[in-house]
Design a protein around this motif. Sequence first.
Motif, PDB file in Angstrom:
ATOM      1  N   PRO A 257       0.801  -1.220   0.000  1.00 50.85           N
ATOM      2  CA  PRO A 257       0.000   0.000   0.000  1.00 50.85           C
ATOM      3  C   PRO A 257       0.832   1.268   0.000  1.00 50.85           C
ATOM      4  O   PRO A 257       0.327   2.345  -0.224  1.00 50.85           O
ATOM      5  CB  PRO A 257      -0.796  -0.122   1.304  1.00 50.85           C
ATOM      6  CG  PRO A 257       0.070  -0.938   2.193  1.00 50.85           C
ATOM      7  CD  PRO A 257       0.757  -1.920   1.270  1.00 50.85           C
ATOM      8  N   TYR A 258       2.124   1.175   0.313  1.00 44.22           N
ATOM      9  CA  TYR A 258       3.002   2.333   0.316  1.00 44.22           C
ATOM     10  C   TYR A 258       4.048   2.154  -0.778  1.00 44.22           C
ATOM     11  O   TYR A 258       4.846   1.242  -0.738  1.00 44.22           O
ATOM     12  CB  TYR A 258       3.681   2.478   1.680  1.00 44.22           C
ATOM     13  CG  TYR A 258       2.691   2.628   2.789  1.00 44.22           C
ATOM     14  CD1 TYR A 258       2.296   1.513   3.529  1.00 44.22           C
ATOM     15  CD2 TYR A 258       2.125   3.859   3.080  1.00 44.22           C
ATOM     16  CE1 TYR A 258       1.370   1.646   4.546  1.00 44.22           C
ATOM     17  CE2 TYR A 258       1.198   3.986   4.099  1.00 44.22           C
ATOM     18  CZ  TYR A 258       0.828   2.879   4.829  1.00 44.22           C
ATOM     19  OH  TYR A 258      -0.091   3.023   5.830  1.00 44.22           O
TER      20      TYR A 258
ATOM     21  N   PRO B  64      -3.099  -1.276   6.039  1.00 42.53           N
ATOM     22  CA  PRO B  64      -2.729   0.104   5.698  1.00 42.53           C
ATOM     23  C   PRO B  64      -3.584   1.111   6.463  1.00 42.53           C
ATOM     24  O   PRO B  64      -4.794   0.978   6.540  1.00 42.53           O
ATOM     25  CB  PRO B  64      -2.979   0.184   4.187  1.00 42.53           C
ATOM     26  CG  PRO B  64      -3.939  -0.933   3.906  1.00 42.53           C
ATOM     27  CD  PRO B  64      -3.609  -2.021   4.873  1.00 42.53           C
ATOM     28  N   HIS B  65      -2.941   2.095   7.039  1.00 41.23           N
ATOM     29  CA  HIS B  65      -3.645   3.062   7.869  1.00 41.23           C
ATOM     30  C   HIS B  65      -4.301   4.115   6.988  1.00 41.23           C
ATOM     31  O   HIS B  65      -3.633   4.792   6.217  1.00 41.23           O
ATOM     32  CB  HIS B  65      -2.660   3.717   8.836  1.00 41.23           C
ATOM     33  CG  HIS B  65      -3.312   4.587   9.852  1.00 41.23           C
ATOM     34  ND1 HIS B  65      -3.319   5.957   9.763  1.00 41.23           N
ATOM     35  CD2 HIS B  65      -3.997   4.290  10.985  1.00 41.23           C
ATOM     36  CE1 HIS B  65      -3.975   6.462  10.795  1.00 41.23           C
ATOM     37  NE2 HIS B  65      -4.394   5.480  11.554  1.00 41.23           N
ATOM     38  N   LYS B  66      -5.622   4.252   7.096  1.00 38.33           N
ATOM     39  CA  LYS B  66      -6.352   5.180   6.235  1.00 38.33           C
ATOM     40  C   LYS B  66      -7.155   6.200   7.022  1.00 38.33           C
ATOM     41  O   LYS B  66      -7.906   6.973   6.442  1.00 38.33           O
ATOM     42  CB  LYS B  66      -7.301   4.400   5.311  1.00 38.33           C
ATOM     43  CG  LYS B  66      -6.572   3.440   4.372  1.00 38.33           C
ATOM     44  CD  LYS B  66      -7.548   2.703   3.473  1.00 38.33           C
ATOM     45  CE  LYS B  66      -6.807   1.762   2.528  1.00 38.33           C
ATOM     46  NZ  LYS B  66      -7.730   1.006   1.650  1.00 38.33           N
TER      47      LYS B  66
ATOM     48  N   ARG C 151      -6.219  10.502   6.551  1.00 39.73           N
ATOM     49  CA  ARG C 151      -4.965  10.552   5.813  1.00 39.73           C
ATOM     50  C   ARG C 151      -4.937  11.757   4.889  1.00 39.73           C
ATOM     51  O   ARG C 151      -5.172  11.660   3.696  1.00 39.73           O
ATOM     52  CB  ARG C 151      -4.772   9.252   5.007  1.00 39.73           C
ATOM     53  CG  ARG C 151      -4.559   8.051   5.883  1.00 39.73           C
ATOM     54  CD  ARG C 151      -3.108   7.814   6.212  1.00 39.73           C
ATOM     55  NE  ARG C 151      -2.422   8.915   6.830  1.00 39.73           N
ATOM     56  CZ  ARG C 151      -2.446   9.178   8.135  1.00 39.73           C
ATOM     57  NH1 ARG C 151      -3.140   8.421   8.931  1.00 39.73           N
ATOM     58  NH2 ARG C 151      -1.785  10.200   8.627  1.00 39.73           N
TER      59      ARG C 151
ATOM     60  N   ARG D 280       3.735   8.081   7.847  1.00 44.95           N
ATOM     61  CA  ARG D 280       2.659   7.437   7.080  1.00 44.95           C
ATOM     62  C   ARG D 280       2.180   8.330   5.948  1.00 44.95           C
ATOM     63  O   ARG D 280       1.923   7.868   4.840  1.00 44.95           O
ATOM     64  CB  ARG D 280       1.487   7.113   8.018  1.00 44.95           C
ATOM     65  CG  ARG D 280       1.679   5.874   8.873  1.00 44.95           C
ATOM     66  CD  ARG D 280       0.631   5.815   9.955  1.00 44.95           C
ATOM     67  NE  ARG D 280       0.534   4.488  10.558  1.00 44.95           N
ATOM     68  CZ  ARG D 280      -0.130   4.238  11.665  1.00 44.95           C
ATOM     69  NH1 ARG D 280      -0.753   5.227  12.304  1.00 44.95           N
ATOM     70  NH2 ARG D 280      -0.182   3.003  12.150  1.00 44.95           N
ATOM     71  N   GLN D 281       2.055   9.622   6.241  1.00 44.92           N
ATOM     72  CA  GLN D 281       1.557  10.527   5.214  1.00 44.92           C
ATOM     73  C   GLN D 281       2.555  10.685   4.081  1.00 44.92           C
ATOM     74  O   GLN D 281       2.165  10.783   2.908  1.00 44.92           O
ATOM     75  CB  GLN D 281       1.238  11.895   5.831  1.00 44.92           C
ATOM     76  CG  GLN D 281       0.490  12.834   4.897  1.00 44.92           C
ATOM     77  CD  GLN D 281      -0.864  12.284   4.484  1.00 44.92           C
ATOM     78  OE1 GLN D 281      -1.478  11.519   5.220  1.00 44.92           O
ATOM     79  NE2 GLN D 281      -1.325  12.675   3.309  1.00 44.92           N
TER      80      GLN D 281
ATOM     81  N   MET E  31       2.104   7.581   2.059  1.00 44.15           N
ATOM     82  CA  MET E  31       0.832   7.595   1.343  1.00 44.15           C
ATOM     83  C   MET E  31       0.842   8.611   0.213  1.00 44.15           C
ATOM     84  O   MET E  31       0.286   8.378  -0.863  1.00 44.15           O
ATOM     85  CB  MET E  31      -0.301   7.912   2.326  1.00 44.15           C
ATOM     86  CG  MET E  31      -1.691   7.781   1.735  1.00 44.15           C
ATOM     87  SD  MET E  31      -2.076   6.063   1.301  1.00 44.15           S
ATOM     88  CE  MET E  31      -2.259   5.362   2.942  1.00 44.15           C
TER      89      MET E  31
ATOM     90  N   LYS F 192       0.176   7.968  -3.891  1.00 42.95           N
ATOM     91  CA  LYS F 192      -0.739   8.673  -4.790  1.00 42.95           C
ATOM     92  C   LYS F 192      -0.012   9.189  -6.024  1.00 42.95           C
ATOM     93  O   LYS F 192      -0.536   9.135  -7.140  1.00 42.95           O
ATOM     94  CB  LYS F 192      -1.400   9.831  -4.036  1.00 42.95           C
ATOM     95  CG  LYS F 192      -2.336   9.382  -2.918  1.00 42.95           C
ATOM     96  CD  LYS F 192      -2.916  10.587  -2.198  1.00 42.95           C
ATOM     97  CE  LYS F 192      -3.840  10.148  -1.064  1.00 42.95           C
ATOM     98  NZ  LYS F 192      -4.397  11.306  -0.328  1.00 42.95           N
TER      99      LYS F 192
END
Length: 225
Positions: free
Chosen positions: A16-17, A98-100, A103, A208-209, A212, A216
């Motif tokens: 996810p990352y 995955p931490h959402k 976010r 995390r940000q 993430m 994107k």
Amino acid sequence: MAENDATPTLPKKCGPYISSVTSHGMNLVIRGVVLFFIGVFLALILNLLQIQRNVTLFPPDVITSIFSSAWWVPPCCGTASAVIGLLYPCMDRHLGEPHKFKREWSSVMRCVAVFVGINHASAKVDFANNIQLSLTLAALSIGLWWTFDRSRSGFGLGVGIAFLATLVSQLLVYNGVYQYTSPDFLYVRSWLPCIFFAGGITMGNIGRQLAMYECKVIAEKSHED
């Protein structure tokens, strides 16, 4: 078949990352450097607050920085911030969760502001006793986790970081590297674990940000190609 072949695919190893610059290793280095300088910046600001409160005292021979702190404190905090910021998304990936939650960068900036506010409260607000201060900061720190994280992995890592950081601080004070004014628990201040816990959650959210955000970017580039 042609349509399937034309569909862009993302690197599986990133989960996810996803790396967005060049290689996965280079991406980790860049994120680590960014986290390091964020940690150094926050360390200088927060240490200045503690010195104004007269909470920490350094021997005269090690007062070398512009903020009257030992020169090694900001680099150590920056290194710890880089490790924590890279560990959080890595742990999320390995746990397959995955931490959402919240976010976006605005949420991360609010988390940083709350963390600085917690430190400001510990340095500026006068409490009746250390127990009241510790309980207040513990409630604020857990509230920070609940507001900006809410993940079991984030809470567990925060507790582990608080324990290790407090242990290191205790060893440093015990060996005379620096000292706290009026220590109330084994050479250190009892509310320090709360500050370390909140700091771990904050740097974890930043890490995390960053991961993430890169996810994107690479996704958008893949679709454009």
